[in-house]
Design a protein around this motif. Structure first.
Motif, short mmCIF file in Angstrom:
data_model
loop_
_atom_site.label_atom_id
_atom_site.label_comp_id
_atom_site.label_asym_id
_atom_site.label_seq_id
_atom_site.Cartn_x
_atom_site.Cartn_y
_atom_site.Cartn_z
N PRO A 223 0.84 -1.21 0.00
CA PRO A 223 0.00 0.00 0.00
C PRO A 223 0.87 1.25 0.00
O PRO A 223 2.05 1.22 0.38
CB PRO A 223 -0.81 -0.12 1.29
N GLY A 224 0.29 2.39 -0.42
CA GLY A 224 1.09 3.59 -0.54
C GLY A 224 0.37 4.84 -0.09
O GLY A 224 -0.86 4.87 0.05
N VAL A 225 1.16 5.90 0.12
CA VAL A 225 0.66 7.21 0.53
C VAL A 225 1.36 8.26 -0.32
O VAL A 225 2.57 8.18 -0.54
CB VAL A 225 0.94 7.49 2.02
N ILE A 226 0.57 9.23 -0.82
CA ILE A 226 1.16 10.38 -1.49
C ILE A 226 0.72 11.64 -0.76
O ILE A 226 -0.47 11.87 -0.55
CB ILE A 226 0.79 10.45 -2.99
N LEU A 227 1.69 12.42 -0.37
CA LEU A 227 1.44 13.71 0.27
C LEU A 227 1.67 14.76 -0.81
O LEU A 227 2.80 15.02 -1.22
CB LEU A 227 2.40 13.91 1.44
N ALA A 228 0.55 15.31 -1.31
CA ALA A 228 0.62 16.21 -2.46
C ALA A 228 0.40 17.64 -2.01
O ALA A 228 -0.57 17.94 -1.30
CB ALA A 228 -0.44 15.82 -3.49
N PHE A 229 1.27 18.54 -2.44
CA PHE A 229 1.17 19.93 -2.06
C PHE A 229 0.66 20.81 -3.21
O PHE A 229 0.29 21.95 -2.98
CB PHE A 229 2.54 20.46 -1.60
N GLU A 230 0.68 20.30 -4.44
CA GLU A 230 0.32 21.13 -5.58
C GLU A 230 -0.97 20.66 -6.25
O GLU A 230 -1.70 21.48 -6.80
CB GLU A 230 1.46 21.16 -6.60
N GLU A 231 -1.24 19.38 -6.28
CA GLU A 231 -2.42 18.85 -6.94
C GLU A 231 -3.35 18.19 -5.93
O GLU A 231 -2.88 17.48 -5.03
CB GLU A 231 -2.03 17.85 -8.03
N THR A 232 -4.63 18.38 -6.13
CA THR A 232 -5.61 17.75 -5.24
C THR A 232 -5.79 16.29 -5.61
O THR A 232 -5.31 15.82 -6.66
CB THR A 232 -6.97 18.46 -5.36
N ALA A 233 -6.49 15.56 -4.74
CA ALA A 233 -6.75 14.14 -5.01
C ALA A 233 -7.54 13.97 -6.29
O ALA A 233 -7.29 13.04 -7.08
CB ALA A 233 -7.50 13.52 -3.83
N ASP A 234 -8.52 14.87 -6.54
CA ASP A 234 -9.30 14.77 -7.78
C ASP A 234 -8.43 15.01 -9.00
O ASP A 234 -8.56 14.32 -10.02
CB ASP A 234 -10.44 15.80 -7.75
N ASP A 235 -7.52 16.00 -8.93
CA ASP A 235 -6.63 16.27 -10.05
C ASP A 235 -5.74 15.07 -10.36
O ASP A 235 -5.57 14.68 -11.52
CB ASP A 235 -5.76 17.48 -9.75
N LEU A 236 -5.19 14.48 -9.31
CA LEU A 236 -4.31 13.32 -9.51
C LEU A 236 -5.09 12.15 -10.08
O LEU A 236 -4.59 11.42 -10.95
CB LEU A 236 -3.66 12.93 -8.18
N ALA A 237 -6.31 11.93 -9.60
CA ALA A 237 -7.13 10.82 -10.09
C ALA A 237 -7.45 11.01 -11.57
O ALA A 237 -7.39 10.06 -12.36
CB ALA A 237 -8.41 10.70 -9.27
N LYS A 238 -7.79 12.25 -11.96
CA LYS A 238 -8.11 12.51 -13.36
C LYS A 238 -6.88 12.37 -14.24
O LYS A 238 -6.93 11.78 -15.32
CB LYS A 238 -8.71 13.90 -13.50
N ASN A 239 -5.77 12.94 -13.80
CA ASN A 239 -4.55 12.89 -14.60
C ASN A 239 -4.07 11.46 -14.80
O ASN A 239 -3.68 11.07 -15.90
CB ASN A 239 -3.45 13.74 -13.95
N PHE A 240 -4.07 10.70 -13.72
CA PHE A 240 -3.57 9.33 -13.81
C PHE A 240 -4.61 8.41 -14.44
O PHE A 240 -4.28 7.34 -14.95
CB PHE A 240 -3.15 8.82 -12.44
N GLY A 241 -5.90 8.82 -14.40
CA GLY A 241 -6.94 8.01 -15.03
C GLY A 241 -6.76 7.89 -16.52
O GLY A 241 -7.21 6.92 -17.14
N SER A 242 -6.10 8.88 -17.14
CA SER A 242 -5.84 8.81 -18.58
C SER A 242 -4.92 7.65 -18.93
O SER A 242 -4.83 7.26 -20.10
CB SER A 242 -5.21 10.12 -19.06
N LEU A 243 -4.23 7.09 -17.95
CA LEU A 243 -3.36 5.94 -18.17
C LEU A 243 -4.06 4.62 -17.87
O LEU A 243 -3.42 3.56 -17.87
CB LEU A 243 -2.10 6.07 -17.31
N GLY A 244 -5.35 4.72 -17.58
CA GLY A 244 -6.11 3.49 -17.36
C GLY A 244 -6.08 2.97 -15.94
O GLY A 244 -6.39 1.81 -15.69
N VAL A 245 -5.70 3.81 -14.97
CA VAL A 245 -5.63 3.40 -13.58
C VAL A 245 -6.71 4.15 -12.79
O VAL A 245 -6.79 5.39 -12.87
CB VAL A 245 -4.24 3.69 -12.97
N ASP A 246 -7.53 3.42 -12.04
CA ASP A 246 -8.60 4.03 -11.24
C ASP A 246 -8.06 4.33 -9.85
O ASP A 246 -8.08 3.49 -8.94
CB ASP A 246 -9.80 3.07 -11.18
N ILE A 247 -7.58 5.57 -9.67
CA ILE A 247 -7.01 5.98 -8.39
C ILE A 247 -8.08 5.99 -7.30
O ILE A 247 -7.83 5.58 -6.15
CB ILE A 247 -6.37 7.37 -8.52
#
Length: 563
Positions: A55-79
C-alpha cells in the motif's frame, strides 16, 4: 560487500538501469524541471507497489486528489478505486505563501503527525512527497531548511518506508536548495531539453548509495502507458548470431546472396537515390517475412501506411492482408515529430511490446532532419545493437544523394551486415535501375550488376548486358539482345543450309555408292554365270573326249578280233 534490498519501481527500463529498482526502506530524490514527469513517475511507483502488495501514501502539495485521479486516469488506472479499497491514500496539503508568517522556530512536526496517520491508515510501505519545495515556500532561513530537510529524510528512513521525494531543478546545484541530493540515498534527474525546436526527455541516475547503476543519460517516453525508460546506451557487442537464413522476398536476389537470402538477425541497408525502388525491396522482405508467419514492424518516416499499401499493390505485393491479421504493424511518424532520442525510445518500446521477428525503417536518412549526422549515427548504432540482441532481422533504407552513392552521410555502412545498392544508369536517353551487393558479411555473394525491374508482378532482377560497348540496360539492352538474336538466327540459318547441302551430298554419294554396289553385284553375278557356263562346257568336252576314247578303243578291239 552485501547487496542492498531493492523494490521494483514499476517504471519500464528504470529497474534495469538501477539493477533491480529503488533502495528499499530508503529515500529516492526525483528532481527535474516543470513538465518532465516527476509526479507521473512517483504515481507509477505507488501504483506498482499496490500491485506488488505494498500500500502507498502520497502527500501532495500542488495537486488535489481529484486532479491526480483525473490525470492518472488517462493511463487506465482508477485511483479513486484504490483509495476506496484502502490500498492508497492521497493527502493534499494546501500551503498558501500569503497566509504564512515566519515567527520563532519552525519545524515539520505537524507534517510528520499527518504523514504518520496516513501511513498507519493503510499500512503503507511506499510514500511519495510531491513536491518538497512547497513545504518551505514562505521561509527564508536556509539553516532551518537544511535541518528540517535532514530530519524529514531521517524520519522517512526510520519508518522503514520506501520513499520518493520530488524536487524542482535548481539553477546551480541539482535541486533548488542544494541539500536534498546529499541526504538522499538515490538521486534521479529528469531532464527535458529542446534542440532545433524538438523536445527530448532524458533520465540520469546521479547517485545510488551501495549499488552499481547505469551512469549515462537515457531517453524516456511519456505516453498512454505512462513513463518508460529505454536503457539503450547499455547495449553492446555481446549478442549471439545465427547461421539461419531468411528470404529477401525476391528469388534472384536470394540467388545473389548465396541462394538463401539474409542472415537471420542481421542488419541490411538498401541505399539509393530517389525512385530507385528501395521501399519496394523493403516491402518484398516484409511480405516474405509475413508469409513465413513472422511478425514485422514497419517504421514509415515519410509516407502514411495507406499510401505504402496502395503503392505496393500496384507491383503485386499485398501488404493489407498482413495488416488485417496483425502480422504487419505500421508505425508512421514524421522525423520532425520527435527528437532523435525520442524516436529511438519510441521504436525500442514498440519492439519490446510487439516482439517482432523483423523490422523495417524507411528511410533512416530522414532522421538527419532532426540533428547532425553524428546524432543519427549514434541512434542507429544503439538501435542495431538493441535489435541484434533480440535476433531481429532489420532492413533500413537510406536516401543517397546523387554522386555519393558509395557512402552514407551518417557513416552507418560499416555497421551493416548486408549492403544493397540501387541506382539509376542513364544510357541512350533512358534511366534504368541496376542493383549490386556492395557487401554481405559471412556469405558468398555476387559481384555482378543486375538490372532492377519493377513490374506489376513485383521486383525482378535481369542480367545486364556487358560487352565491348560497356554495360547496357533498358532499350539499349533490348536492342542489343535483338541484334544478337538476329545474328544468331542468321548463323543458325546458314548452318541449316550447310547441313541441308551436306545431307544432299551424303544422299547423292550414298545413291552413287548404292548404284556402284548394284553394278558390282550384277557384274559379279554375270561373271559367276560365265564361270559356271565355262565349267559346264569343260565338263561337256571332257565327257565327249571320254566317249570318243571309249569308241576308238572299242573299234580297235573289234579290228583285232576280226584280224
Amino acid at each position: 560487500m552485501p547487496r542492498i534490498d531493492k523494490v521494483p519501481s514499476g517504471i519500464a527500463g528504470l529497474d534495469k538501469i538501477t539493477g533491480g529498482g529503488l533502495p528499499k526502506g530508503r529515500t529516492t530524490l526525483l528532481c527535474g524541471g516543470a513538465g518532465v514527469g516527476k509526479t507521473l513517475a512517483a504515481l507509477q511507483f505507488l501504483v506498482n507497489g499496490v500491485r506488488e502488495g505494498d500500500p502507498g501514501v502520497i502527500l501532495a502539495f500542488e495537486e488535489t486528489a481529484d486532479d491526480l485521479a483525473k490525470n492518472f486516469g488517462s493511463l487506465g488506472v482508477d485511483i479513486d478505486a484504490l483509495c476506496r479499497e484502502k490500498k492508497l491514500v492521497i493527502d493534499h496539503v494546501r500551503i498558501d505563501k500569503s497566509e504564512i508568517e515566519e515567527t520563532g522556530s519552525y519545524d515539520l512536526e505537524g507534517l510528520f503527525v499527518r504523514l504518520d496517520a496516513a501511513i498507519e491508515e493503510v499500512g503503507a510501505r511506499r510514500v511519495v512527497i510531491d513536491t518538497i519545495e512547497t513545504i518551505f515556500a514562505g521561509f527564508d532561513d536556509q539553516g532551518l531548511l537544511r535541518d528540517e530537510l535532514r530530519r524529514l529524510f531521517r524520519w522517512l528512513k526510520d519508518r522503514g518506508v520506501t520513499s520518493i521525494v520530488t524536487a524542482e531543478r535548481g539553477d546551480g546545484p541539482i535541486t533548488r536548495y542544494g541539500l536534498e541530493e546529499y541526504v538522499s540515498d538515490c538521486v534521479i534527474l529528469l531532464d527535458q531539453r529542446v534542440t532545433s525546436q524538438l523536445a527530448t526527455r532524458r533520465l540520469r541516475v546521479v547517485k545510488y548509495r551501495g549499488s552499481q547503476h547505469g551512469t549515462n543519460e537515457y531517453p524516456f517516453l511519456i505516453d498512454e502507458g505512462g513513463l518508460s525508460v529505454l536503457p539503450l546506451s547499455a547495449t553492446g557487442l555481446s549478442y549471439e548470431v545465427t547461421d539461419g537464413r531468411v528470404s529477401t522476398g525476391v528469388a534472384r536476389l536470394d540467388g545473389m546472396l548465396g541462394g538463401e537470402g539474409y542472415f537471420r538477425g542481421s542488419s541490411i541497408l538498401t541505399s539509393g537515390t530517389a525512385g530507385t525502388g528501395k521501399t519496394s525491396l523493403a516491402a518484398h522482405f516484409a511480405d516474405a517475412s509475413c508469409r513465413r508467419g513472422e511478425k514485422v514492424i514497419f517504421f514509415a518516416l515519410e509516407e502514411p501506411p495507406s499510401q505504402i499499401v496502395r503503392n505496393m499493390q500496384s507491383i503485386g505485393v499485398d501488404l493489407n492482408r498482413w495488416v488485417a491479421d496483425g502480422r504487419l504493424v505500421f508505425r508512421a511518424d514524421r522525423p520532425t515529430e520527435y527528437g532523435i532520442e525520442e524516436h529511438l525510445a519510441m521504436m525500442s518500446k514498440m519492439v519490446e511490446t510487439q516482439e517482432p521477428s523483423a523490422v523495417v525503417v524507411d528511410p533512416v536518412s530522414s532522421l538527419m532532419n532532426n540533428g547532425d549526422p553524428l546524432d543519427v549515427r549514434s541512434l542507429t548504432v544503439r538501435l542495431f545493437d538493441f535489435l541484434k540482441q533480440r535476433k531481429i532481422t532489420t532492413v533500413v533504407t537510406y536516401l543517397a544523394t546523387p554522386g555519393a552513392t558509395d557512402e552514407t552521410q551518417i557513416g552507418i555502412s560499416s555497421l551493416i551486415d548486408t549492403w544493397l545498392q540501387v541506382r539509376d544508369v542513364e544510357y541512350g536517353g533512358e534511366r534504368n535501375r541496376v542493383l549490386n551487393v556492395m557487401k554481405s558479411r559471412g556469405m558468398a555473394h555476387s559481384n555482378q550488376l543486375r538490372e532492377f525491374v519493377i513490374t506489376s508482378r513485383g521486383v525482378d532482377l535481369i542480367d545486364v548486358y556487358s560487352g565491348p560497348g560497356g554495360v547496357l540496360t533498358g532499350s539499349a539492352r533490348l536492342t542489343q539482345e535483338a541484334s544478337e538474336r538476329a545474328e544468331k538466327n542468321e548463323r543458325q540459318s546458314a548452318l541449316q543450309r550447310k547441313e541441308r547441302m551436306l545431307a544432299q551430298r551424303n544422299a547423292a554419294v550414298a545413291a552413287e555408292l548404292e548404284a556402284t554396289r548394284a553394278r558390282l553385284h550384277a557384274e559379279l553375278d554375270e561373271l559367276a554365270m560365265d564361270v559356271e557356263r565355262d565349267l559346264a562346257r569343260e565338263q561337256d568336252l571332257a565327257r565327249q573326249r571320254g566317249q570318243m576314247l571309249k569308241s576308238r578303243h572299242a573299234s580297235v578291239q573289234d579290228s583285232r578280233r576280226k584280224g
